[in-house]
Design a protein around this motif. Structure first.
Motif, PDB file in Angstrom:
ATOM      1  N   LEU A 244      65.104  28.606  37.516  1.00  0.00           N
ATOM      2  CA  LEU A 244      64.406  27.342  37.747  1.00  0.00           C
ATOM      3  C   LEU A 244      65.411  26.186  37.838  1.00  0.00           C
ATOM      4  N   THR A 245      64.935  25.015  38.211  1.00  0.00           N
ATOM      5  CA  THR A 245      65.834  23.865  38.401  1.00  0.00           C
ATOM      6  C   THR A 245      66.521  23.462  37.096  1.00  0.00           C
ATOM      7  N   ASN A 246      65.880  23.771  35.944  1.00  0.00           N
ATOM      8  CA  ASN A 246      66.483  23.417  34.649  1.00  0.00           C
ATOM      9  C   ASN A 246      67.379  24.539  34.110  1.00  0.00           C
ATOM     10  N   HIS A 247      67.767  25.475  34.997  1.00  0.00           N
ATOM     11  CA  HIS A 247      68.656  26.612  34.680  1.00  0.00           C
ATOM     12  C   HIS A 247      68.021  27.673  33.787  1.00  0.00           C
ATOM     13  N   LYS A 248      66.742  27.526  33.491  1.00  0.00           N
ATOM     14  CA  LYS A 248      66.056  28.591  32.741  1.00  0.00           C
ATOM     15  C   LYS A 248      65.763  29.707  33.730  1.00  0.00           C
ATOM     16  N   GLU A 249      65.920  30.960  33.275  1.00  0.00           N
ATOM     17  CA  GLU A 249      65.702  32.075  34.208  1.00  0.00           C
ATOM     18  C   GLU A 249      64.849  33.171  33.581  1.00  0.00           C
ATOM     19  N   PHE A 250      64.137  33.884  34.447  1.00  0.00           N
ATOM     20  CA  PHE A 250      63.338  35.033  34.000  1.00  0.00           C
ATOM     21  C   PHE A 250      63.298  36.065  35.117  1.00  0.00           C
ATOM     22  N   LEU A 251      62.965  37.289  34.750  1.00  0.00           N
ATOM     23  CA  LEU A 251      62.831  38.364  35.733  1.00  0.00           C
ATOM     24  C   LEU A 251      61.363  38.513  36.075  1.00  0.00           C
ATOM     25  N   LEU A 252      61.043  38.534  37.360  1.00  0.00           N
ATOM     26  CA  LEU A 252      59.657  38.700  37.815  1.00  0.00           C
ATOM     27  C   LEU A 252      59.518  40.079  38.451  1.00  0.00           C
ATOM     28  N   THR A 253      58.558  40.865  37.972  1.00  0.00           N
ATOM     29  CA  THR A 253      58.375  42.209  38.538  1.00  0.00           C
ATOM     30  C   THR A 253      57.024  42.314  39.226  1.00  0.00           C
ATOM     31  N   ASP A 254      57.024  42.945  40.388  1.00  0.00           N
ATOM     32  CA  ASP A 254      55.797  43.175  41.167  1.00  0.00           C
ATOM     33  C   ASP A 254      55.457  44.663  41.025  1.00  0.00           C
ATOM     34  N   THR A 255      54.230  44.974  40.665  1.00  0.00           N
ATOM     35  CA  THR A 255      53.867  46.374  40.374  1.00  0.00           C
ATOM     36  C   THR A 255      52.771  46.869  41.318  1.00  0.00           C
ATOM     37  N   VAL A 256      52.555  48.182  41.290  1.00  0.00           N
ATOM     38  CA  VAL A 256      51.503  48.817  42.093  1.00  0.00           C
ATOM     39  C   VAL A 256      50.139  48.319  41.609  1.00  0.00           C
ATOM     40  N   GLY A 257      49.227  48.086  42.547  1.00  0.00           N
ATOM     41  CA  GLY A 257      47.892  47.596  42.185  1.00  0.00           C
ATOM     42  C   GLY A 257      46.972  48.730  41.739  1.00  0.00           C
ATOM     43  N   PHE A 258      45.900  48.360  41.056  1.00  0.00           N
ATOM     44  CA  PHE A 258      44.910  49.345  40.602  1.00  0.00           C
ATOM     45  C   PHE A 258      43.699  49.320  41.531  1.00  0.00           C
ATOM     46  N   ILE A 259      42.877  50.345  41.413  1.00  0.00           N
ATOM     47  CA  ILE A 259      41.671  50.428  42.240  1.00  0.00           C
ATOM     48  C   ILE A 259      40.606  51.206  41.480  1.00  0.00           C
ATOM     49  N   LYS A 260      39.357  50.957  41.846  1.00  0.00           N
ATOM     50  CA  LYS A 260      38.237  51.700  41.244  1.00  0.00           C
ATOM     51  C   LYS A 260      38.405  53.199  41.541  1.00  0.00           C
ATOM     52  N   LYS A 261      38.098  54.028  40.562  1.00  0.00           N
ATOM     53  CA  LYS A 261      38.210  55.493  40.703  1.00  0.00           C
ATOM     54  C   LYS A 261      39.645  55.909  41.056  1.00  0.00           C
ATOM     55  N   LEU A 262      40.625  55.217  40.468  1.00  0.00           N
ATOM     56  CA  LEU A 262      42.033  55.579  40.698  1.00  0.00           C
ATOM     57  C   LEU A 262      42.255  56.978  40.139  1.00  0.00           C
ATOM     58  N   PRO A 263      42.770  57.917  40.954  1.00  0.00           N
ATOM     59  CA  PRO A 263      42.964  59.289  40.472  1.00  0.00           C
ATOM     60  C   PRO A 263      43.833  59.333  39.222  1.00  0.00           C
ATOM     61  N   HIS A 264      43.359  60.061  38.196  1.00  0.00           N
ATOM     62  CA  HIS A 264      44.117  60.092  36.931  1.00  0.00           C
ATOM     63  C   HIS A 264      45.491  60.725  37.127  1.00  0.00           C
ATOM     64  N   HIS A 265      45.613  61.616  38.154  1.00  0.00           N
ATOM     65  CA  HIS A 265      46.928  62.208  38.459  1.00  0.00           C
ATOM     66  C   HIS A 265      47.928  61.105  38.807  1.00  0.00           C
ATOM     67  N   LEU A 266      47.438  60.080  39.522  1.00  0.00           N
ATOM     68  CA  LEU A 266      48.326  59.010  39.956  1.00  0.00           C
ATOM     69  C   LEU A 266      48.717  58.102  38.802  1.00  0.00           C
TER      70      LEU A 266
END
Length: 416
Positions: A244-266
């Motif tokens: 950020l502009t004030n030199h504070k930093e963080f790691l942002l992670t983007d993950t796989v989305g969920f869905i209704k009836k998502l197979p439990h194997h997945l």
């Protein structure tokens, strides 16, 4: 040959609104697989039919629709048992796939990294294992023992195939474990650097990748992640450092989305990828501001609980607010935004800061002129509020991490 399909679903709870949404989602999944849906067959039942999933009368209706539309695939909205697939294929004389197979196909075609490819293949093999069906000739047993008199019954081809799949699953799982270990080492290194981790979670196509790219734009970074208006555009976890502009930093992670009836194997296969979420300092739960937002929010929370996410602070980001007119819930930890237009992104970053930068403190430092490297460090890693040049050295008032104040304790004059 273009794949043309009929979508089939059973409404068991007489909840027409949720059922319609589920069928619409099934058609979107088919579209994501480049399958053209030409029609729908639906039925209200208390229980799935054990033989055909739908009643025999509906099967006849389905046969007529296949002939009329010249469809070559029938897609079912729920996971079918091995016997149901066998019975339906014999009766319909065309390919039969269920929601789970459709999702697995999307994942298989989109997986790019070695880790996600292994995860998808393990999930696919686990799904196939109970569904191996033998034709008459494959049921003949191989001879066991030696000599004509000792020819006992050996394994059937079906048993051999099953054993081969089990061996393959074990080999792939071992390979995946090595990649998971490497990922854990990377996470350990990040923890050592004491950079807070913020994870974007939520239903598929809620706009997680678009929000991530909007934040990267605000930070002046060009290393964008892939985004597209379709289900499961993101399968791999992407990590970006945001300063950020004030030199504070963080790691942002983007993950796989969920869905209704998502197979439990997945869910099981992607557990290693989703471990990123379990170790985050903050979750941004991205919610599509549509009519089904509450249901999608509850489903995501359920999956997060299944993978062991507990006691992690959450910010609810209601995305696509420019497309909705309906009332949206109000709360201290809610932000209403449109990642496409950029509206609400600053507010979201501000909320993130309030949650993860609470270990910062303001202090007064006196740094001798001979220790210029210390001044450079604070210039890069903290927000300098004021600078004065005195006889004994440079006097700084900074907002910095508590850990940095402790590391350079000998220069600290006052904690403000």
């Amino acid at each position: 040959m273009k794949r043309k399909a009929i979508a089939v679903g059973v409404n068991r709870n007489n909840n027409s609104e949720n059922f319609e949404h589920s069928m619409e989602e099934l058609c979107n999944l088919a579209e994501a697989c480049d399958v053209l849906v030409l029609g729908e067959v639906t039925q209200n039942l208390n229980h799935f039919d054990k033989t055909y999933y739908i009643g025999s009368g509906k099967v006849e209706e389905l046969i007529a629709m296949i002939e009329e539309t010249e469809a070559n695939i029938v897609i079912f909205d729920d996971e079918l048992s091995p016997s149901q697939i066998r019975n339906l294929e014999a009766k319909l004389d065309c390919d039969v796939i269920d929601r789970t197979m459709l999702i697995l196909e999307i994942f298989a075609s989109r997986a790019k990294t070695k880790e996600s490819q292994l995860q998808v293949e393990i999930a696919r093999l686990n799904y196939m294992l109970p569904r191996l069906v033998g034709s008459r000739e494959s049921l003949g047993r191989q001879g066991g023992g030696s000599g004509l008199k000792n020819r006992g019954a050996g394994e059937t081809k079906l048993e051999l195939d099953r054993r081969k799949i089990e061996i393959k699953i074990a080999a792939l799982s071992k390979e995946l474990e090595q990649l998971v270990t490497r990922r854990k080492v990377q996470r350990k290194q990040r923890n050592k650097n004491e950079i807070p981790v913020v994870s974007l979670v939520g239903y598929t196509n809620a706009g997680k990748s678009t929000i991530m790219n909007s934040m990267l734009d605000r930070a002046g970074l060009e290393k964008h992640v892939f985004e597209k208006n379709m289900l499961f555009a993101t399968l791999e976890t992407s990590v970006r450092k945001i300063t950020l502009t004030n030199h504070k930093e963080f790691l942002l992670t983007d993950t796989v989305g969920f869905i209704k009836k998502l197979p439990h194997h997945l869910v099981k296969a992607f557990r290693s990828t989703l471990e990123e979420v379990t170790e985050a300092d903050l979750l941004i739960h991205v919610i599509d501001s549509n009519a089904h937002h509450e249901e999608q929010k509850q489903l995501t929370n359920k999956v997060l609980k299944e993978i062991g996410v507990e006691d992690i602070p959450v910010i609810y980001a209601y995305n696509k607010s420019d497309l909705t007119d309906g009332p949206i819930p109000a709360s201290d930890d809610c932000v209403y935004m449109s990642a496409k237009t950029g509206e609400g992104v600053e507010e979201c970053i501000e909320l993130i800061g309030q949650h993860i930068f609470n270990d910062y403190l303001a202090c007064e430092l006196l740094i001798p002129y001979t220790d210029g490297t210390v001044i450079s460090y604070f210039n890069e890693h903290s927000q300098i509020l004021s600078t004065d040049y005195e006889e004994d050295g440079t006097k700084l008032i900074v907002e910095c991490k508590k850990a940095d104040a402790e590391k350079y304790q000998q220069y600290v004059q006052n904690v403000l």
